[in-house]
Design an enzyme around this catalytic site. Structure first.
Site, PDB file in Angstrom:
ATOM      1  N   PHE A  45       0.819  -1.220   0.000  1.00  0.00           N
ATOM      2  CA  PHE A  45       0.000   0.000   0.000  1.00  0.00           C
ATOM      3  C   PHE A  45       0.852   1.270   0.000  1.00  0.00           C
ATOM      4  O   PHE A  45       0.480   2.274   0.595  1.00  0.00           O
ATOM      5  CB  PHE A  45      -1.005  -0.021   1.180  1.00  0.00           C
ATOM      6  CG  PHE A  45      -1.781  -1.301   1.235  1.00  0.00           C
ATOM      7  CD1 PHE A  45      -2.631  -1.640   0.189  1.00  0.00           C
ATOM      8  CD2 PHE A  45      -1.622  -2.191   2.287  1.00  0.00           C
ATOM      9  CE1 PHE A  45      -3.324  -2.846   0.208  1.00  0.00           C
ATOM     10  CE2 PHE A  45      -2.306  -3.392   2.304  1.00  0.00           C
ATOM     11  CZ  PHE A  45      -3.162  -3.726   1.262  1.00  0.00           C
ATOM     12  N   ARG A  46       2.014   1.202  -0.641  1.00  0.00           N
ATOM     13  CA  ARG A  46       2.901   2.362  -0.770  1.00  0.00           C
ATOM     14  C   ARG A  46       3.425   2.885   0.569  1.00  0.00           C
ATOM     15  O   ARG A  46       3.904   4.003   0.657  1.00  0.00           O
ATOM     16  CB  ARG A  46       2.214   3.523  -1.502  1.00  0.00           C
ATOM     17  CG  ARG A  46       1.670   3.177  -2.880  1.00  0.00           C
ATOM     18  CD  ARG A  46       2.785   3.152  -3.927  1.00  0.00           C
ATOM     19  NE  ARG A  46       2.252   3.015  -5.276  1.00  0.00           N
ATOM     20  CZ  ARG A  46       2.038   1.840  -5.878  1.00  0.00           C
ATOM     21  NH1 ARG A  46       2.308   0.698  -5.251  1.00  0.00           N
ATOM     22  NH2 ARG A  46       1.579   1.799  -7.116  1.00  0.00           N
TER      23      ARG A  46
END
Ligand code: FMN
Length: 211
Positions: free
Chosen positions: A187-188
């Site tokens: 999720f970055r």
């Protein structure tokens, strides 16, 4: 070196321990990249700045590193060589796709010693050494046949002899003041571990950065 294993799906995270030498950490990552990447795990983007203040970037091969910095070799009369002559500072970045990791660094640049450059040059294939004499790297080339003719000329010139290092072919050592290890996370929410110091002889300070 202390590595915190998270789970099998995500890469291992390096711990935030200033006692861990960043070059030792780098050595481990490069070894893993050499096993994981299809080729040129030591390829790095090298950024320099031109006299007009405009940044420039190209790939070079990282040919050595130790506590003093990261070493690459090139023609000092090339575009990057000219930019470095005017501003002996550079930044580098390596991206290992298979490992989903990045290392980046920036700092002042010094020439590697003549002995280092001689030793590395001597280790290259004979045709690459001849190529270094034939190519005036980064100059315009009106026609490819002119380069081939220069290679033929240099091949004849060195026939039966060792090919010495052209004086313009040099090693450069980037001495990082900033060194960042980046690990891809879900999720970055990536992990960014930074080592920084004010001078090349100072101790490292570590910190984490937000992704
Ligand atoms: C993977 C890769 C590795 C390279 N390694 C080097 C290198 O070690 N030294 C070098 O002079 N050029 C290397 N090159 C070529 C440079 O990217 C560049 O074309 C050349 O050095 C001229 O750059 P300049 O005009 O900015 O000086 C490499 C290119 C690639 C794609």
């Amino acid at each position: 070196m202390q590595l915190l294993k998270t789970d099998d799906a995500t890469p291992q995270l390096p711990s935030l321990d200033p006692a861990v030498d960043p070059f030792q950490l780098f050595a481990g990552w490069l070894r893993e990249a050499e096993d994981a990447e299809v080729n040129d795990a030591n390829a790095m983007a090298l950024a320099t700045v031109g006299p007009d203040g405009l940044p420039d970037v190209r790939m070079v091969l990282l040919k050595g590193f130790d506590r003093d910095g990261f070493v690459f070799y090139t023609n000092s009369e090339s575009r990057k060589g000219g930019q470095l002559a005017g501003n002996m500072q550079a930044a580098g970045a390596l991206h290992w796709k298979s490992l989903r990791r990045q290392v980046r660094f920036r700092g002042p640049v010094e020439f590697a010693t003549e002995a280092e450059a001689d030793a590395y040059f001597a280790s290259r294939a004979r045709d690459s050494r001849i190529g270094a004499w034939a190519s005036r790297q980064s100059r315009t080339l009106a026609d490819r046949s002119l380069l081939e003719a220069a290679v033929a000329r240099e091949t004849d010139r060195f026939d039966g002899r060792e090919v010495p290092r052209p004086p313009r072919w040099k090693g450069y050592r980037v001495r990082p003041l900033y060194l960042e290890f980046w690990v891809d996370r879900p999720f970055r929410l990536h992990h960014r571990l930074v080592y920084r110091r004010d001078g090349v002889r100072d101790d490292w300070q570590t910190e984490l950065l937000q992704p």
